[in-house]
Write a protein that holds these residues in place. Structure first.
Motif, PDB file in Angstrom:
ATOM      1  N   PHE A 131       0.890  -0.714   0.040  1.00 12.94           N
ATOM      2  CA  PHE A 131      -0.096   0.073   0.351  1.00 12.94           C
ATOM      3  C   PHE A 131       0.842   1.579   0.211  1.00 12.94           C
ATOM      4  CE2 PHE A 131      -3.332  -2.778   1.637  1.00 12.94           C
ATOM      5  CZ  PHE A 131      -4.883  -2.249   0.407  1.00 12.94           C
ATOM      6  N   SER A 132       2.011   1.492   0.810  1.00 12.42           N
ATOM      7  CA  SER A 132       3.001   2.089   0.689  1.00 12.42           C
ATOM      8  C   SER A 132       3.072   2.901  -0.664  1.00 12.42           C
ATOM      9  CB  SER A 132       3.502   2.231   1.808  1.00 12.42           C
ATOM     10  OG  SER A 132       4.802   1.139   1.432  1.00 12.42           O
ATOM     11  N   TYR A 133       4.101   1.187  -1.310  1.00 10.31           N
ATOM     12  CA  TYR A 133       4.803   1.724  -2.517  1.00 10.31           C
ATOM     13  C   TYR A 133       3.491   1.988  -3.598  1.00 10.31           C
ATOM     14  CZ  TYR A 133       6.334   0.134  -7.295  1.00 10.31           C
ATOM     15  OH  TYR A 133       6.802   0.446  -8.064  1.00 10.31           O
ATOM     16  N   SER A 134       2.107   1.588  -3.715  1.00  9.60           N
ATOM     17  CA  SER A 134       1.273   1.727  -4.405  1.00  9.60           C
ATOM     18  C   SER A 134       0.430   3.556  -4.434  1.00  9.60           C
ATOM     19  CB  SER A 134      -0.551   1.136  -4.215  1.00  9.60           C
ATOM     20  OG  SER A 134      -0.067  -0.352  -4.842  1.00  9.60           O
ATOM     21  N   THR A 135       0.341   4.146  -2.952  1.00  6.46           N
ATOM     22  CA  THR A 135       0.418   5.253  -2.785  1.00  6.46           C
ATOM     23  C   THR A 135       1.178   6.091  -3.474  1.00  6.46           C
ATOM     24  OG1 THR A 135      -0.481   4.281  -0.666  1.00  6.46           O
ATOM     25  CG2 THR A 135       0.517   6.647  -1.094  1.00  6.46           C
ATOM     26  N   ILE A 184       4.457   8.085   5.655  1.00  5.61           N
ATOM     27  CA  ILE A 184       3.887   7.262   6.581  1.00  5.61           C
ATOM     28  C   ILE A 184       3.592   5.926   6.390  1.00  5.61           C
ATOM     29  CG2 ILE A 184       2.087   7.344   8.605  1.00  5.61           C
ATOM     30  CD1 ILE A 184       0.932  10.713   7.649  1.00  5.61           C
ATOM     31  N   LEU A 185       3.246   5.222   5.588  1.00  6.02           N
ATOM     32  CA  LEU A 185       3.137   3.810   5.577  1.00  6.02           C
ATOM     33  C   LEU A 185       4.694   3.199   5.608  1.00  6.02           C
ATOM     34  CD1 LEU A 185      -0.166   3.691   2.776  1.00  6.02           C
ATOM     35  CD2 LEU A 185      -0.180   2.905   5.105  1.00  6.02           C
ATOM     36  N   LEU A 186       5.099   4.570   4.616  1.00  8.02           N
ATOM     37  CA  LEU A 186       6.823   3.817   4.131  1.00  8.02           C
ATOM     38  C   LEU A 186       7.363   3.657   5.540  1.00  8.02           C
ATOM     39  CD1 LEU A 186       8.690   2.774   2.069  1.00  8.02           C
ATOM     40  CD2 LEU A 186       9.093   5.072   1.937  1.00  8.02           C
ATOM     41  N   SER A 187       6.491   4.403   6.351  1.00  5.19           N
ATOM     42  CA  SER A 187       7.626   4.783   7.781  1.00  5.19           C
ATOM     43  C   SER A 187       7.273   2.953   8.220  1.00  5.19           C
ATOM     44  CB  SER A 187       7.357   5.547   8.941  1.00  5.19           C
ATOM     45  OG  SER A 187       7.428   6.351   7.880  1.00  5.19           O
ATOM     46  N   PHE A 188       5.768   3.111   8.260  1.00  2.46           N
ATOM     47  CA  PHE A 188       5.648   1.502   9.373  1.00  2.46           C
ATOM     48  C   PHE A 188       6.246   0.442   8.334  1.00  2.46           C
ATOM     49  CE2 PHE A 188       2.094   4.465  10.943  1.00  2.46           C
ATOM     50  CZ  PHE A 188       2.376   3.855  11.568  1.00  2.46           C
ATOM     51  N   SER A 212      15.329   1.711   0.186  1.00  2.00           N
ATOM     52  CA  SER A 212      13.812   2.240   0.581  1.00  2.00           C
ATOM     53  C   SER A 212      13.935   2.883   1.842  1.00  2.00           C
ATOM     54  CB  SER A 212      13.610   0.907   1.296  1.00  2.00           C
ATOM     55  OG  SER A 212      12.571  -0.024   0.474  1.00  2.00           O
ATOM     56  N   MET A 213      15.422   2.855   2.224  1.00  3.65           N
ATOM     57  CA  MET A 213      15.333   4.251   3.264  1.00  3.65           C
ATOM     58  C   MET A 213      15.746   5.458   2.965  1.00  3.65           C
ATOM     59  SD  MET A 213      17.282   2.378   6.116  1.00  3.65           S
ATOM     60  CE  MET A 213      18.376   1.272   5.767  1.00  3.65           C
ATOM     61  N   ILE A 214      16.889   5.366   1.583  1.00  2.00           N
ATOM     62  CA  ILE A 214      16.686   7.049   0.950  1.00  2.00           C
ATOM     63  C   ILE A 214      15.563   7.314   0.009  1.00  2.00           C
ATOM     64  CG2 ILE A 214      17.938   7.347  -1.354  1.00  2.00           C
ATOM     65  CD1 ILE A 214      20.443   5.211  -1.108  1.00  2.00           C
ATOM     66  N   TRP A 216      13.067   7.023   0.999  1.00  2.00           N
ATOM     67  CA  TRP A 216      11.997   7.446   2.491  1.00  2.00           C
ATOM     68  C   TRP A 216      12.529   8.907   3.162  1.00  2.00           C
ATOM     69  CZ3 TRP A 216      13.752   8.654   7.447  1.00  2.00           C
ATOM     70  CH2 TRP A 216      13.011   8.539   8.495  1.00  2.00           C
ATOM     71  N   LEU A 217      13.675   8.766   2.506  1.00  2.00           N
ATOM     72  CA  LEU A 217      14.853   9.691   3.445  1.00  2.00           C
ATOM     73  C   LEU A 217      14.225  11.498   2.120  1.00  2.00           C
ATOM     74  CD1 LEU A 217      16.898  11.635   4.797  1.00  2.00           C
ATOM     75  CD2 LEU A 217      18.722  10.787   3.548  1.00  2.00           C
ATOM     76  N   MET A 218      14.302  11.008   1.524  1.00  2.00           N
ATOM     77  CA  MET A 218      13.923  12.482  -0.083  1.00  2.00           C
ATOM     78  C   MET A 218      12.341  12.717   0.313  1.00  2.00           C
ATOM     79  SD  MET A 218      15.264  10.018  -3.313  1.00  2.00           S
ATOM     80  CE  MET A 218      14.268  12.112  -4.169  1.00  2.00           C
ATOM     81  N   TYR A 219      11.804  11.252   0.380  1.00  2.00           N
ATOM     82  CA  TYR A 219      10.613  11.791   0.800  1.00  2.00           C
ATOM     83  C   TYR A 219       9.639  12.877   2.404  1.00  2.00           C
ATOM     84  CZ  TYR A 219       8.317   8.966  -2.780  1.00  2.00           C
ATOM     85  OH  TYR A 219       8.010   7.885  -4.163  1.00  2.00           O
ATOM     86  N   MET A 220      10.418  12.249   2.885  1.00  2.00           N
ATOM     87  CA  MET A 220      10.770  13.543   4.212  1.00  2.00           C
ATOM     88  C   MET A 220      11.078  14.147   4.154  1.00  2.00           C
ATOM     89  SD  MET A 220       8.587  11.923   6.246  1.00  2.00           S
ATOM     90  CE  MET A 220       8.239  10.284   7.167  1.00  2.00           C
ATOM     91  N   THR A 221      12.004  14.389   3.503  1.00  2.00           N
ATOM     92  CA  THR A 221      12.539  16.147   2.838  1.00  2.00           C
ATOM     93  C   THR A 221      11.891  16.826   1.837  1.00  2.00           C
ATOM     94  OG1 THR A 221      15.204  14.967   2.969  1.00  2.00           O
ATOM     95  CG2 THR A 221      15.213  17.203   2.258  1.00  2.00           C
ATOM     96  N   LEU A 222      11.065  16.596   1.293  1.00  2.00           N
ATOM     97  CA  LEU A 222      10.303  16.837   0.185  1.00  2.00           C
ATOM     98  C   LEU A 222       9.198  17.038   1.286  1.00  2.00           C
ATOM     99  CD1 LEU A 222       9.557  17.670  -2.720  1.00  2.00           C
ATOM    100  CD2 LEU A 222       8.590  15.078  -2.762  1.00  2.00           C
ATOM    101  N   ILE A 223       8.475  16.437   2.494  1.00  2.00           N
ATOM    102  CA  ILE A 223       7.712  17.646   2.815  1.00  2.00           C
ATOM    103  C   ILE A 223       7.608  18.445   3.708  1.00  2.00           C
ATOM    104  CG2 ILE A 223       6.176  16.131   5.191  1.00  2.00           C
ATOM    105  CD1 ILE A 223       6.047  13.450   3.755  1.00  2.00           C
ATOM    106  N   TRP A 224       9.449  18.280   4.802  1.00  2.00           N
ATOM    107  CA  TRP A 224       9.542  19.465   4.942  1.00  2.00           C
ATOM    108  C   TRP A 224       9.886  20.258   4.221  1.00  2.00           C
ATOM    109  CZ3 TRP A 224      14.571  21.507   4.893  1.00  2.00           C
ATOM    110  CH2 TRP A 224      14.643  22.668   5.529  1.00  2.00           C
ATOM    111  N   GLY A 225       9.963  20.180   3.354  1.00  2.00           N
ATOM    112  CA  GLY A 225      10.926  21.265   1.970  1.00  2.00           C
ATOM    113  C   GLY A 225       9.342  21.770   1.866  1.00  2.00           C
ATOM    114  N   HIS A 226       8.847  21.446   1.767  1.00  2.00           N
ATOM    115  CA  HIS A 226       7.346  22.526   1.163  1.00  2.00           C
ATOM    116  C   HIS A 226       6.543  22.878   2.179  1.00  2.00           C
ATOM    117  CE1 HIS A 226       3.846  22.652  -0.756  1.00  2.00           C
ATOM    118  NE2 HIS A 226       2.436  22.328  -0.100  1.00  2.00           N
ATOM    119  N   TYR A 227       6.404  22.112   3.630  1.00  2.00           N
ATOM    120  CA  TYR A 227       5.212  22.793   4.172  1.00  2.00           C
ATOM    121  C   TYR A 227       6.519  23.671   5.424  1.00  2.00           C
ATOM    122  CZ  TYR A 227       1.915  19.666   3.559  1.00  2.00           C
ATOM    123  OH  TYR A 227       1.376  18.604   2.506  1.00  2.00           O
TER     124      TYR A 227
END
Length: 263
Positions: A131-135, A184-188, A212-214, A216-227
């Motif tokens: 589900f994380s990959y699909s999302t 969030i799903l990728l974190s879980f 997968s961790m790379i 995850w780090l990219m997505y988390m950085t993207l979320i931080w950068g946007h918000y």
């Protein structure tokens, strides 16, 4: 089973045709034809996949079956989303991937037998991972749609204001909602992998965890950068697509080599 697969492929093609033929019509695609043929295709796809995965010797989670399952999830989510969102532009792409993956699973059958009934905790990990990959793949499609709308805006094309196309800002907002949910799903997924899988960093499997961790780090950085920093536009689009590519390498890279190229 082959007839069910052929029927699903035909219905997907019908859905693509119904969507594209009226995409630029002043009223947009005919929802009844698109949704009717798409939901029929998805149902047939699901029946075929169920029969091919759950066999007498266990569960056949071959690369092709997993890819076909991901395509099924993406097609179902985007099809249902049309009741609330204007996803007409990316529906043909999603159905096209479903056609490719389902046809490959039918024409290039392979076996990777597991016995998930003995390890329910692994079922939890696999489900979250799928589900994380699909999302995040859907987020990648939204990023491509955002790039298309941005291009249309800069070219001042009239189709940008077509009723079948969503507003640019709406797509951007939905994109980041998908990225947050997927992250969030990728974190879980990573957490359950560390807890339930003792061989997560074993030889031949470590690359999956690392990639997968790379991602995850990219997505988390993207979320931080946007918000926090207000990142928008092309950097966001590129990062989303690259993250999806890295995650695809993590989930399917080595298995593609082992199950397809080396067999």
């Amino acid at each position: 089973m082959e007839l069910m697969s052929i029927f699903a492929l035909a219905c997907y093609l019908l859905a693509i045709g119904a969507c594209l033929s009226r995409l630029l019509h002043h009223q947009g695609p005919d929802k009844r034809w698109v949704l009717g043929s798409a939901l029929t295709a998805i149902a047939a796809h699901g029946v075929w996949l169920y029969q091919d995965i759950f066999i007498s010797s266990g569960q056949n989670l071959s690369l092709m079956n997993v890819a076909a399952l991901v395509s099924l999830i993406i097609s179902l989510v985007l099809t249902l989303a049309t009741f609330k969102l204007r996803t007409w532009v990316i529906l043909p792409v999603a159905y096209g991937f479903a056609i490719v993956n389902l046809a490959a699973a039918t024409l290039l059958p392979s076996h990777y037998i597991t016995h998930l009934e003995t390890r329910p905790e692994v079922v939890v990990h696999i489900s979250i991972a799928l589900f994380s990959y699909s999302t995040l793949m859907i987020a990648g499609l939204f990023a491509l749609q955002l790039a298309y709308l941005d291009y249309q805006l800069k070219q001042k094309k009239k189709p940008l204001f077509h009723p079948a196309l969503p507003p640019l800002m709406t797509v951007e907002r939905q994109l980041f909602q998908l990225i947050v949910i997927g992250a969030i799903l990728l974190s879980f997924s990573l957490l359950t992998g560390f807890v339930f899988l003792q061989d997560m960093f074993a030889q031949g499997k470590a690359h999956k965890a690392i990639l997968s961790m790379i991602a995850w780090l990219m997505y988390m950085t993207l979320i931080w950068g946007h918000y926090i920093k207000g990142w928008r536009g092309k950097p966001v689009i590129y990062a989303t697509v690259i993250g999806a590519f890295i995650l695809t390498l993590a989930y399917f890279g080595s298995r593609f080599v082992k199950e397809i190229i080396l067999t």
